[in-house]
Scaffold this motif. Structure first.
Motif, PDB file in Angstrom:
ATOM      1  N   LEU A  89      36.904  42.160  25.845  1.00  0.00           N
ATOM      2  CA  LEU A  89      35.944  43.224  26.154  1.00  0.00           C
ATOM      3  C   LEU A  89      36.614  44.589  26.168  1.00  0.00           C
ATOM      4  N   TRP A  90      37.774  44.650  26.781  1.00  0.00           N
ATOM      5  CA  TRP A  90      38.489  45.923  26.867  1.00  0.00           C
ATOM      6  C   TRP A  90      39.945  45.673  27.219  1.00  0.00           C
ATOM      7  N   SER A  91      40.756  46.695  27.059  1.00  0.00           N
ATOM      8  CA  SER A  91      42.164  46.623  27.442  1.00  0.00           C
ATOM      9  C   SER A  91      42.620  48.003  27.895  1.00  0.00           C
ATOM     10  N   LEU A  92      43.664  48.021  28.710  1.00  0.00           N
ATOM     11  CA  LEU A  92      44.255  49.273  29.174  1.00  0.00           C
ATOM     12  C   LEU A  92      45.762  49.208  28.996  1.00  0.00           C
ATOM     13  N   LYS A  93      46.306  50.215  28.347  1.00  0.00           N
ATOM     14  CA  LYS A  93      47.764  50.313  28.252  1.00  0.00           C
ATOM     15  C   LYS A  93      48.269  50.923  29.549  1.00  0.00           C
ATOM     16  N   LEU A  94      49.154  50.215  30.248  1.00  0.00           N
ATOM     17  CA  LEU A  94      49.556  50.620  31.591  1.00  0.00           C
ATOM     18  C   LEU A  94      51.039  50.883  31.741  1.00  0.00           C
ATOM     19  N   THR A  95      51.873  50.138  31.027  1.00  0.00           N
ATOM     20  CA  THR A  95      53.290  50.130  31.390  1.00  0.00           C
ATOM     21  C   THR A  95      54.155  49.714  30.204  1.00  0.00           C
ATOM     22  N   LYS A  99      46.233  40.113  40.178  1.00  0.00           N
ATOM     23  CA  LYS A  99      45.292  39.505  41.115  1.00  0.00           C
ATOM     24  C   LYS A  99      43.991  40.302  41.122  1.00  0.00           C
ATOM     25  N   VAL A 100      42.876  39.573  41.292  1.00  0.00           N
ATOM     26  CA  VAL A 100      41.549  40.177  41.389  1.00  0.00           C
ATOM     27  C   VAL A 100      41.090  40.137  42.843  1.00  0.00           C
ATOM     28  N   PHE A 101      40.551  41.278  43.316  1.00  0.00           N
ATOM     29  CA  PHE A 101      39.953  41.302  44.644  1.00  0.00           C
ATOM     30  C   PHE A 101      38.791  42.283  44.632  1.00  0.00           C
ATOM     31  N   GLY A 102      37.574  41.762  44.757  1.00  0.00           N
ATOM     32  CA  GLY A 102      36.399  42.617  44.697  1.00  0.00           C
ATOM     33  C   GLY A 102      36.300  43.311  43.353  1.00  0.00           C
ATOM     34  N   ASN A 103      36.228  44.643  43.390  1.00  0.00           N
ATOM     35  CA  ASN A 103      36.151  45.426  42.156  1.00  0.00           C
ATOM     36  C   ASN A 103      37.503  45.940  41.697  1.00  0.00           C
ATOM     37  N   GLU A 104      38.567  45.424  42.318  1.00  0.00           N
ATOM     38  CA  GLU A 104      39.903  45.916  41.978  1.00  0.00           C
ATOM     39  C   GLU A 104      40.766  44.838  41.340  1.00  0.00           C
ATOM     40  N   LEU A 105      41.642  45.294  40.456  1.00  0.00           N
ATOM     41  CA  LEU A 105      42.654  44.437  39.846  1.00  0.00           C
ATOM     42  C   LEU A 105      44.018  44.997  40.224  1.00  0.00           C
ATOM     43  N   GLY A 162      58.726  47.748  39.892  1.00  0.00           N
ATOM     44  CA  GLY A 162      58.389  47.830  41.307  1.00  0.00           C
ATOM     45  C   GLY A 162      57.148  48.634  41.629  1.00  0.00           C
ATOM     46  N   VAL A 163      56.279  48.837  40.639  1.00  0.00           N
ATOM     47  CA  VAL A 163      55.054  49.604  40.857  1.00  0.00           C
ATOM     48  C   VAL A 163      53.853  48.660  40.946  1.00  0.00           C
ATOM     49  N   LEU A 164      53.032  48.870  41.983  1.00  0.00           N
ATOM     50  CA  LEU A 164      51.747  48.200  42.080  1.00  0.00           C
ATOM     51  C   LEU A 164      50.699  49.134  41.488  1.00  0.00           C
ATOM     52  N   ILE A 165      50.054  48.697  40.405  1.00  0.00           N
ATOM     53  CA  ILE A 165      49.004  49.482  39.763  1.00  0.00           C
ATOM     54  C   ILE A 165      47.660  48.903  40.190  1.00  0.00           C
ATOM     55  N   VAL A 166      46.787  49.764  40.702  1.00  0.00           N
ATOM     56  CA  VAL A 166      45.458  49.356  41.143  1.00  0.00           C
ATOM     57  C   VAL A 166      44.439  49.851  40.122  1.00  0.00           C
ATOM     58  N   LEU A 167      43.647  48.925  39.581  1.00  0.00           N
ATOM     59  CA  LEU A 167      42.623  49.271  38.591  1.00  0.00           C
ATOM     60  C   LEU A 167      41.235  49.075  39.174  1.00  0.00           C
ATOM     61  N   ASP A 168      40.305  49.920  38.757  1.00  0.00           N
ATOM     62  CA  ASP A 168      38.889  49.734  39.053  1.00  0.00           C
ATOM     63  C   ASP A 168      38.288  48.938  37.898  1.00  0.00           C
ATOM     64  N   GLU A 183      35.169  47.835  37.316  1.00  0.00           N
ATOM     65  CA  GLU A 183      33.895  48.345  36.793  1.00  0.00           C
ATOM     66  C   GLU A 183      34.101  49.605  35.948  1.00  0.00           C
ATOM     67  N   GLU A 184      34.964  50.486  36.415  1.00  0.00           N
ATOM     68  CA  GLU A 184      35.205  51.746  35.701  1.00  0.00           C
ATOM     69  C   GLU A 184      36.223  51.580  34.569  1.00  0.00           C
ATOM     70  N   ARG A 185      36.930  50.459  34.585  1.00  0.00           N
ATOM     71  CA  ARG A 185      37.967  50.182  33.578  1.00  0.00           C
ATOM     72  C   ARG A 185      39.010  51.306  33.563  1.00  0.00           C
ATOM     73  N   SER A 186      39.450  51.676  34.765  1.00  0.00           N
ATOM     74  CA  SER A 186      40.360  52.817  34.874  1.00  0.00           C
ATOM     75  C   SER A 186      41.388  52.573  35.975  1.00  0.00           C
ATOM     76  N   GLN A 187      42.478  53.349  35.925  1.00  0.00           N
ATOM     77  CA  GLN A 187      43.521  53.269  36.938  1.00  0.00           C
ATOM     78  C   GLN A 187      43.133  54.098  38.148  1.00  0.00           C
ATOM     79  N   LYS A 188      43.292  53.509  39.333  1.00  0.00           N
ATOM     80  CA  LYS A 188      42.973  54.196  40.582  1.00  0.00           C
ATOM     81  C   LYS A 188      44.214  54.689  41.314  1.00  0.00           C
ATOM     82  N   LYS A 189      45.278  53.904  41.241  1.00  0.00           N
ATOM     83  CA  LYS A 189      46.417  54.187  42.109  1.00  0.00           C
ATOM     84  C   LYS A 189      47.684  53.554  41.550  1.00  0.00           C
ATOM     85  N   HIS A 190      48.807  54.235  41.731  1.00  0.00           N
ATOM     86  CA  HIS A 190      50.140  53.699  41.463  1.00  0.00           C
ATOM     87  C   HIS A 190      50.922  53.765  42.768  1.00  0.00           C
TER      88      HIS A 190
END
Length: 303
Positions: A90-96, A104-110, A117-123, A125-132
């Motif tokens: 369906l979609w992909s995101l280049k992250l790293t 891991k999936v939890f609610g609307n976050e991946l 050593g970076v935890l990347i938080v994705l939304d 539904e929005e298919r976007s990065q929220k937090k590093h």
């Protein structure tokens, strides 16, 4: 405890690193060093179905049951979302440009754990990065979520386990030290009373989650513990290791019940990387550096 080897499944051309149960537990998915992601049917396990072929190795897979998606951690690239209804991306995101060791999936976050050593938080539904969130200079190797507590535990190659609060913007709750090498295996018990960690130091540590104190330390394997997985009711725990064995523990009694290896149970001849209990059949499924998948029937009353 009786063990019966049911199947040895072949098809991957490299070490198999990733394994997860589908949103329909009749199916499970594997990912390997050959970049292939394969779907397997427990009713007809002999023939796998290729659902993705990526340029780099796959260490991590996660299923989003709510949306019927399979997330694939594509090393040195990012994540791919595959619709399990038609097995199409369906979609992909280049992250790293780093390895992705766990997702891991939890609610609307991946949550994506990377080699730097970076935890990347994705939304999702929005298919976007929220937090590093930079947690360490060393790799995030494994993660586990306590859904009721809203805690995220992360095992790292700096030998530590970090616990973050998913309610309060990933605020640190605990920093657990005690392992003397990288933490590869991590899992909350189904009742969330305990967090269990396994390391390259071959120790299994049991942490009480009330205040995250060490409850027990077990020398569990000869070499690195690669992964651990609870049976659905939480009574039994399976661990797998670089020592080529799977061990089944009675978690309630803290006792070793069975060793599955090549000599006794037609097990794997090289490092065993992942294992899970099927909620569909109660069978134990494992993947290995030897490019094969093994399925065992273990006394059904234990799961």
């Amino acid at each position: 405890m009786q063990v019966n080897k049911l199947h040895t499944l072949l098809g991957h051309n490299d070490c198999i690193y990733a394994l997860c149960e589908g949103s329909d537990p009749r199916y499970f998915y594997t990912g390997s060093g050959d970049g292939m992601v394969v779907e397997w049917d427990l009713d007809e396990p002999k023939d796998g179905k290729l659902i993705a072929k990526l340029d780099h190795s796959v260490y991590a897979l996660a299923v989003d049951k709510q949306r019927n998606l399979l997330f694939v951690g594509h090393n040195f690239d990012g994540v791919h979302a595959i619709d399990l209804g038609d097995n199409k991306e369906l979609w992909s995101l280049k992250l790293t440009d780093q390895a992705i060791f766990d997702i891991k999936v939890f609610g609307n976050e991946l949550y994506v754990g990377t080699g730097d050593g970076v935890l990347i938080v994705l939304d999702i539904e929005e298919r976007s990065q929220k937090k590093h969130i930079k947690l360490s200079s060393k790799s995030i190797r494994v993660m586990s979520i306590a859904s009721s507590k809203r805690h995220l535990a992360l095992g790292l190659s700096d030998n530590s386990i970090k616990v973050l609060d998913l309610v309060n913007d990933f605020k640190p709750i605990a920093n657990l030290t005690g392992h003397t090498n990288s933490v590869f295996a991590l899992g909350y018990s189904p009742d969330e009373k305990f967090l269990i960690s396994g390391s390259r130091d071959a120790h299994l540590k049991i942490w009480d989650t009330i205040n995250y104190f060490l409850d027990e330390d077990i020398v569990a394997h000869m070499y690195a513990i690669n992964y651990l997985y609870f049976s659905e009711n939480g009574k039994y725990l399976a661990t797998c290791s670089m020592d080529k064995s799977i061990k089944v523990w009675d978690f309630e009694e803290r006792k070793l019940k069975k060793v599955l290896d090549k000599a006794r149970n037609a097990g794997h001849g090289t490092s065993i990387n992942k294992v899970f209990w099927s909620t569909y059949t109660g069978q134990l499924v494992a993947v290995s550096d030897d490019r094969s998948i093994s399925i065992w029937q273990i006394e059904t009353q234990i799961v």
